[in-house]
Design an enzyme around this catalytic site. Structure first.
Site, PDB file in Angstrom:
ATOM      1  N   VAL A   1      15.370  29.724  22.503  1.00 33.05           N
ATOM      2  CA  VAL A   1      16.406  29.505  23.513  1.00 33.05           C
ATOM      3  C   VAL A   1      16.779  28.026  23.568  1.00 33.05           C
ATOM      4  O   VAL A   1      15.922  27.183  23.787  1.00 33.05           O
ATOM      5  CB  VAL A   1      15.921  29.975  24.898  1.00 33.05           C
ATOM      6  CG1 VAL A   1      16.994  29.721  25.939  1.00 33.05           C
ATOM      7  CG2 VAL A   1      15.580  31.449  24.863  1.00 33.05           C
TER       8      VAL A   1
ATOM      9  N   CYS B   1      40.578  29.977  38.492  1.00 37.16           N
ATOM     10  CA  CYS B   1      41.001  29.898  39.886  1.00 37.16           C
ATOM     11  C   CYS B   1      41.986  31.038  40.080  1.00 37.16           C
ATOM     12  O   CYS B   1      42.855  31.233  39.232  1.00 37.16           O
ATOM     13  CB  CYS B   1      41.675  28.560  40.162  1.00 37.16           C
ATOM     14  SG  CYS B   1      42.515  28.551  41.767  1.00 37.16           S
TER      15      CYS B   1
ATOM     16  N   CYS C   1      30.053  28.101  39.012  1.00 41.16           N
ATOM     17  CA  CYS C   1      28.714  27.537  39.229  1.00 41.16           C
ATOM     18  C   CYS C   1      28.486  26.297  38.364  1.00 41.16           C
ATOM     19  O   CYS C   1      27.349  25.966  38.056  1.00 41.16           O
ATOM     20  CB  CYS C   1      27.656  28.597  38.925  1.00 41.16           C
ATOM     21  SG  CYS C   1      27.656  29.095  37.187  1.00 41.16           S
TER      22      CYS C   1
ATOM     23  N   HIS D   1      24.492  29.740  17.316  1.00 30.17           N
ATOM     24  CA  HIS D   1      25.742  30.452  17.016  1.00 30.17           C
ATOM     25  C   HIS D   1      25.696  31.056  15.612  1.00 30.17           C
ATOM     26  O   HIS D   1      26.070  32.205  15.404  1.00 30.17           O
ATOM     27  CB  HIS D   1      26.917  29.483  17.145  1.00 30.17           C
ATOM     28  CG  HIS D   1      28.250  30.143  17.009  1.00 30.17           C
ATOM     29  ND1 HIS D   1      28.880  30.754  18.070  1.00 30.17           N
ATOM     30  CD2 HIS D   1      29.054  30.326  15.943  1.00 30.17           C
ATOM     31  CE1 HIS D   1      30.030  31.270  17.653  1.00 30.17           C
ATOM     32  NE2 HIS D   1      30.156  31.019  16.370  1.00 30.17           N
TER      33      HIS D   1
ATOM     34  N   LEU E   1      55.692  33.896  53.053  1.00 37.94           N
ATOM     35  CA  LEU E   1      55.871  33.750  51.596  1.00 37.94           C
ATOM     36  C   LEU E   1      54.614  34.088  50.799  1.00 37.94           C
ATOM     37  O   LEU E   1      54.518  33.773  49.622  1.00 37.94           O
ATOM     38  CB  LEU E   1      56.291  32.310  51.276  1.00 37.94           C
ATOM     39  CG  LEU E   1      57.615  31.863  51.914  1.00 37.94           C
ATOM     40  CD1 LEU E   1      57.859  30.394  51.633  1.00 37.94           C
ATOM     41  CD2 LEU E   1      58.773  32.687  51.401  1.00 37.94           C
TER      42      LEU E   1
ATOM     43  N   GLU F   1      53.387  36.821  49.532  1.00 32.98           N
ATOM     44  CA  GLU F   1      53.434  37.761  48.407  1.00 32.98           C
ATOM     45  C   GLU F   1      54.648  37.594  47.514  1.00 32.98           C
ATOM     46  O   GLU F   1      54.649  38.044  46.374  1.00 32.98           O
ATOM     47  CB  GLU F   1      53.457  39.203  48.943  1.00 32.98           C
ATOM     48  CG  GLU F   1      52.254  39.575  49.766  1.00 32.98           C
ATOM     49  CD  GLU F   1      52.486  40.905  50.473  1.00 32.98           C
ATOM     50  OE1 GLU F   1      51.964  41.916  49.997  1.00 32.98           O
ATOM     51  OE2 GLU F   1      53.206  40.917  51.485  1.00 32.98           O
TER      52      GLU F   1
END
Length: 1335
Positions: free
Chosen positions: A266, A152, A55, A359, A1264, A1266
């Site tokens: 925030v 990805c 996103c 942090h 091909l 797999e």
């Protein structure tokens, strides 16, 4: 509570258009707003926690102080819309579109084949685009860094990085690519046919449009005017349950802080956001001091540097970089330690959102920065209405001691980092499951100050993260060590004392207790060596250097930009130019993927009256359901109904797969009921209010061992046998026995399971849109559940955002669940599983336990093998029996063993049912094969590669189940792999490296592969297609296969183009549907192109036969003329094509059959380097040789091989599913399940398609999809090789088992040394561990 003013309007820009939101809800995030309010669906939902980058958008803000515009990437799922006042957001739609013009980033990602399923592509585009807005000529390192926060699952990242590298200043494309010669060639190629030309170009850069940075959209002038407005006032946004206040002055902020002491501040929302979403926290008021100049500054003095709390971690990184470049080295030791950790902390998006103040103050126990800041004696500058004060960022603060804390009305203004001095040493150390974008398993910040000119400790500090609920300080040990000399005796005392002081209880949350104890002292040892080396540099006379062999222990693995080559057969120069077969054609939807215009299920516009579905799942592994109380849920706003097993009109457990739990639950994560409501938020809130009372039932069976003990199996034993195993064992020189565990794997397709079910007004019809590999199966289950004929159920499938086997059987179950809800409510149902629910409910690859007994001769020849396999099937049949059959049939891999027996059982356990997953059992089973080959090699003092060569099939042979095959392509792949990867030369070089380095070891491994495609039942390989020719000459092709990102539709267009002899542009392929091609079988088993290609070919040939008389009469005519004439002559222009299927069979009684149509062969060599102190590893190089026969589309095939290899590498290394002893899955998000990122892929990656013949398949191609998966095990065995080298040097036993996955924990604990010997060990009978392995 003080009263609040009336709410303001929220003003921001999206893609250059002004957005004015009168009712801004503080609980709404940007992803929801873009997708559901503005209907910009290019930005995707894949995890909801900022962990995957799907996103990603670009946020731009104007800074009135510096008069500059700051662009940064952000994950929209964590950005509250209220934080965007005055900002400009750019989404993938704003970058470029097919309707207007596409941007070079989008074009190059598509043309470099950097997209397969396309679900992660918009996020990739936005990450690269934002980098280019800040750095129009980026370096390759910047590209890799920019992509570090994007996951990805399809491509294996190489083509994505390559598309980004086309923007780099000097081209990074291989210089000799143009000549067609290959720089890897030392000698003339050893092919049988020397005329065969090899190509290495999968795309043509000359086609790319030039990139002109001056053409980017301008920042909206209205936002500049707003930012420079001197009369800015405080903003208040009021939601249904919450209020958001943005102060504009520091005083204003301090007043708000005093009025609302409990309200979170925030800024980046990277801490507050996930805790609201995943931990059910609720805050009535948010205060957001974004853009306050008092929080954004850098101030340097002689003593050090002070950085504003509002600086993002990315800005902190830039500021520290500048300081390091300006100041002498000795002053910036703390800064450099921070920079090292900032490079790998989260991904670029989170680093640009999270702030230094947030942090530091939120003090996460896993913080990579706080331990370093504490070790560097940093201080926090606080401010409140009562004035300012400073507190030390030290042990008590990090351990949350009440006296060292902030007061409720205080806020952090800035952090001061003092400069280090000559006799100071500061270091940051960490180890995580993967190098980047992963919480540390253990991290540390350490510093030591010496009495000037000596090695006597004046002050020592050690802080550790991730080993307890807070960061902890080893202050007692440090006190005891003060005054000591920095020598080996000090080190050994320090290790003992620190282990005593920082005790981790054996059942601690997060597990890995012994590993964490080992890391505590291993990291301390690294720091000890670093300091020794530093002292030596300053005074070589007094302080001897560390041993040469220890030097490499100091270096962390560098993050390199991957590079490589892809080699394939060039197209025959005599092939007609418009025939696309054999060319690297771009994926037919690639451009749409890159612009976000490819429509996935949840991108479809809302349907009138649609409802959202939320699931209620079982929290017990095995229990009776005493009652389900839905009364509270039904009273909540927006809730329409709660659906349970009672509401299923037809079959609630079709073929043993249960839709809604009835009377009992049999696993954690089983669906008990669903809630239908007008929004997903309402449905989810109501789902939490459903109260279920259980009564536990014994025994609950979680692991394979427990299933064997209780004799709990899903199916009968499967066996194949040849020769006489018992007899052979009597006449061998040696026998070795062992067992291998291979844990499961989560599919982690980027698009979670998504279903849109639309009930029709008449005839009980229902239409479903969903991402699946098997629409027929969905149709069957929905029809059974609703008790209607299948002809009333229409399933439409356009594309899926990844599937990998996880969308074969599961969508049928979930589709039926949603169809029942649609049928009961009479309204359309949108059912989108959240990532955590998807991981819990749908399970994944079968965990496997393999036991072997191998008889062999001293020369390495294996005479007998007896192998047993058990898989953890889960609680219902699903595909477990078939997976088990595949495992048994393929269990010999590439080796001929004359006396061979293999048996297997699928275990029934109280876990969610495991299912199909790319490779279907082969990737797990063959690890066992390669493990026993390696064990034999070790006993015979031979290289594993030599034993593989000795036992490999050499001539036309029969498998153990009597199927004949020719291993010639296997031998060729093996020989080429050894030669072209320079295996033996590199093996010697690795041995040389290992002699010189005690704490780092290199290993190499080559694995051969004999894989099969298809399925042993002939009727499961049939296929059909429907081809229409319209009167304008355009062609519509439909077939039974599903587009999952594997390029199936692209190849079908290539087939139709060749058969009809028309350009690809004439041919359209829209979707797969049960209404056009009925009874289609699943798109799985690597046979999508094989069978659908034959069906499309058949349909086209039927049409060409009909057109033949017309073409013969007018051979010079145009296609359009022929079609018009055919219509005039009343010739049908529509044809159904059919392929009967491969005639495969298997007789389990006789243990023989022609189970598979053909074999796919390959070989893969990988080299790794392992850090024996931490267990980290780095993949240096991989060479894959795959027998592709003739590739219809080399770009698609190489993409499949690379993607499968990286997915396989994940299975064998970083991907670890954790279960509690009660059967609860802990790993439910990218935070705690680590698939490979761009930093894990090989630094050098070479893929070669080896040419052979396969007359049985279309155009002599091979499936091909797999085959590459198992190639990833070369990484596992290379790690094994490196660990074996370490163990040999330490005098440990030769044979040892390395289970899969070889996580850092497994690697470290197998490299036994003085540190693993030093840690305390607990008696397993005295505690219940946090997690167990289920294999």
């Amino acid at each position: 509570m003080p009263s609040l003013p009336s709410p303001d309007e929220l003003i921001f820009f999206v893609n250059g258009r002004k957005v004015t939101e009168k009712k801004a809800d503080p609980e709404a995030n940007l992803l929801f707003y873009l997708r559901k309010v503005l209907r910009l669906t290019g930005t995707k939902y894949a995890c909801g926690g900022g962990g995957c980058g799907a996103c990603t958008v670009m946020v731009s803000r104007y800074n009135p102080k510096t008069k500059s515009i700051h662009h940064f990437p952000a994950t929209a799922c964590l950005v509250p819309i209220c934080s965007l006042y005055g900002a400009a957001v750019t989404t993938v739609e704003g970058v470029g579109s097919i309707k207007t013009r596409i941007h070079p980033v989008q074009e190059r990602l598509a043309k470099c084949h950097g997209t397969q399923c396309g679900f992660c592509s918009p996020g990739m585009v936005m990450s690269i685009y934002t980098l280019l807005r800040n750095h129009p000529e980026p370096t390759p390192e910047q590209i890799t860094e920019a992509l570090g926060g994007n996951l990805c699952r399809c491509t294996g990242y190489r083509p994505i990085v390559e598309s980004g590298k086309t923007f780099c200043a000097e081209s990074t494309v291989c210089q000799v690519k143009g000549s067609g010669k290959c720089c890897l060639d030392r000698e003339e190629r050893s092919f049988a046919n020397r005329q065969e030309k090899i190509c290495t170009k999968l795309y043509d850069e000359d086609e790319f449009q030039p990139f002109d940075p001056s053409q980017e959209p301008i920042f909206p002038p209205e936002l500049i005017r707003m930012a420079e407005d001197p009369n800015k006032r405080r903003l208040t946004f009021q939601g249904e349950r919450t209020t958001w206040i943005t102060p504009v002055t520091l005083n204003n902020l301090l007043e708000l802080r005093a009025s609302f002491p409990k309200a979170p501040l925030v800024m980046g929302n990277t801490a507050v956001g996930p805790s609201i979403k995943f931990r059910n926290e609720f805050h009535p008021v948010f205060i957001s001091p974004l853009g306050l100049p008092e929080l954004h500054f850098v101030n340097t003095t002689d003593a050090g540097v002070t950085i504003g709390a509002g600086y993002s971690l990315a800005q902190l990184n830039d500021a520290l970089r500048f300081i390091v470049s300006e100041q002498p080295k000795e002053k910036t030791k703390t800064c450099r330690a921070l920079l090292k950790h900032l490079r790998t902390l989260a991904g670029a998006q989170i680093r640009n959102m999270a702030t230094l103040g947030g942090h530091v103050v939120s003090r996460p126990n896993y913080s990579d920065l706080n331990p370093i800041l504490a070790a560097g004696n940093a201080t926090i500058n606080l401010i409140s209405k009562d004035g300012q004060r400073q507190i030390p960022l030290n042990g008590p603060f990090l351990e949350r001691s009440p006296e060292a804390n902030l007061k409720s009305e205080e806020i952090a203004l800035s952090v001061s980092i003092p400069y280090s001095t000559q006799w100071d040493f500061v270091s940051g150390l960490r180890l995580a499951q993967r190098q980047e974008n992963a919480f540390a398993i253990v991290n540390a910040g350490m510093s030591v100050k010496f009495e000037d000119g000596t090695n006597i400790i004046k002050e020592l500090q050690m802080f550790y993260g991730s080993i307890g609920p807070t960061v902890v300080s080893a202050s007692q040990s440090c006190k005891q060590l003060t005054g000591r000399q920095w020598d080996d005796q000090m080190l050994s005392d320090a290790c003992r004392w620190v282990l005593d002081e920082l005790y981790i209880p054996p059942a601690a949350k997060g597990g890995m207790v012994e590993y964490k104890r080992t890391l505590i002292i291993s990291l301390l040892f690294k720091f000890y060596l670093k300091v020794r080396q530093g002292l030596n540099k300053m005074d070589p006379q007094n302080f001897p250097d560390i041993p040469e062999k220890f030097m490499s222990a100091l270096e962390d693995f560098p993050i390199e930009t991957p590079q490589g080559l892809q080699m394939f057969q060039c197209v025959d120069p005599y092939q007609p130019p418009q025939d696309p077969v054999g060319h690297p054609v771009m994926h037919q939807s690639a451009i749409k993927h890159a612009t976000g215009e490819a429509v996935f299920i949840d991108d479809m516009p809302p349907i009138d009256q649609e409802l959202f579905l939320a699931v209620v799942t079982s929290t017990r592994a095995y229990a009776k359901i005493i009652s389900i109380d839905i009364s509270e849920a039904l009273e909540l706003p927006g809730v329409v109904d709660v659906i349970t097993a009672e509401d299923v009109p037809g079959d609630n457990s079709h073929q043993g797969e249960i839709l809604y739990a009835q009377n009992e639950v049999i696993c954690v994560g089983q669906i008990v009921c669903t809630v239908a409501a007008d929004t997903y938020a309402h449905a989810k809130a109501a789902a939490k209010k459903v109260k279920i009372t259980y009564e536990d039932v014994e025994p609950k069976i979680i692991t394979i061992e427990q299933a064997i003990k209780h004799n709990s199996f899903l199916s009968a034993e499967k066996k194949i046998e040849q020769g006489n195993v018992e007899h052979a064992f009597k006449y061998v020189d040696q026998i070795t026995e062992g067992e291998v565990h291979v844990e499961g794997q989560e599919h982690f397709y980027m698009e979670t399971q998504t279903i849109l079910a639309i009930p029709k007004r008449e005839d009980k019809e229902m239409v479903l849109h969903l991402g699946t590999q098997f629409p027929t199966h969905v149709q069957e289950y929905v029809a059974a559940a609703l008790n209607v004929p299948r002809s009333r159920i229409a399933c439409h499938m356009k594309r899926a955002g990844g599937a990998f086997g996880g969308k074969v059987t599961k969508p049928a179950l979930l589709g039926a669940v949603s169809a029942v809800a649609a049928s009961k409510t009479g309204r359309p149902i949108r059912f989108i599983l959240e990532r955590g629910d998807d991981m819990l409910i749908t399970a994944g690859r079968h965990p496997l336990l393999g036991k072997y007994k191998i008889g062999f001769m001293n020369n390495g020849v294996i005479k007998a093998a007896d192998v047993e396999y058990y898989i953890n099937g889960g609680c219902t049949p699903d595909e477990s029996e078939l997976v088990l059959e595949f495992i048994v049939l393929k269990s010999e891999n590439a080796y001929y063993i004359p006396n061979f027996r293999c048996r297997g059982r699928a275990c029934k356990t109280n876990l969610p049912s495991n299912t199909a997953f790319r490779g279907f059992g082969f990737p797990q089973a063959t690890v066992v094969v390669e493990a026993y080959i390696t064990a034999v090699a070790s006993q015979c003092n031979l290289l594993p590669e030599e034993v593989k060569e000795i036992n490999m099939y050499k001539r036309i042979s029969r498998t153990a189940y009597k199927e004949t095959f020719n291993p010639e392509p296997l031998r060729r792949c093996w020989k080429e792999c050894l030669e072209k990867s320079s295996f033996y030369a590199r093996k010697l070089a690795a041995e040389e490296f290992n002699k010189k380095n005690y704490w780092k070891k290199r290993g190499l491994a080559v694995v051969p592969m004999k894989f099969t495609i298809g399925i042993p039942m002939a009727y499961y390989t049939q296929a059909a297609a429907l081809v229409h020719i319209y009167l304008d000459g355009s062609v519509l092709v439909t077939h039974g296969g599903c587009e999952l990102g594997q390029g199936l539709h692209t190849k079908m267009i290539q087939v139709a183009s060749r058969e009809l002899n028309i350009p690809q542009s004439y041919i359209h392929l829209s979707e797969t549907s049960t209404t056009t091609v009925p009874n289609a079988i699943f798109t799985a088993g690597s046979m999508g192109t094989d069978i659908n290609g034959k069906a499309v070919q058949n349909a086209c040939q039927i049409l060409m036969a009909r057109l033949h008389p017309i073409i013969r009469k007018n051979p010079k005519g145009k296609w359009e003329e022929w079609i018009a004439k055919a219509f005039e002559d009343s010739i049908s222009l529509s044809a159904t094509g059919y392929f009967k299927g491969y005639q495969t069979n298997m007789d389990w009684e006789k243990e023989e059959g022609n189970a598979y149509p053909y074999f796919v062969y390959g070989a893969c060599c990988s080299e790794v380097e392992v850090d024996c102190l931490t267990g980290a590893h780095k993949l240096l190089r991989t060479d894959i040789f795959m027998d592709a026969a003739f590739s219809i589309n080399p770009a698609v095939d190489i993409g499949q091989i690379e993607g499968a290899f990286i997915q396989g590498m994940g299975l064998y290394t970083t991907e670890e599913l954790k279960y509690s002893p009660e059967g609860v899955l802990y790993s439910r998000s990218p935070d705690d399940y680590k698939i490979p990122t761009v930093t894990e892929i090989p630094e050098e990656f070479y893929v070669t398609l080896v040419h052979s013949r396969n007359p049985i398949a279309i155009y002599s191609s091979k499936g091909l999809g797999e085959a590459g998966m198992f190639m990833g095990s070369s990484v596992l065995f290379a790690i094994y090789d490196a660990v074996a080298a370490a163990r040999r040097e330490r005098g440990l036993t030769k044979t040892f088992t390395l289970s899969s996955p070889a996580t850092p924990e497994v690697i470290r604990m197998t490299c036994v040394d003085q540190f693993t010997d030093m840690i305390p060990r607990d008696d397993p009978s005295t505690f219940t561990p946090w997690s167990i392995r289920v294999s």
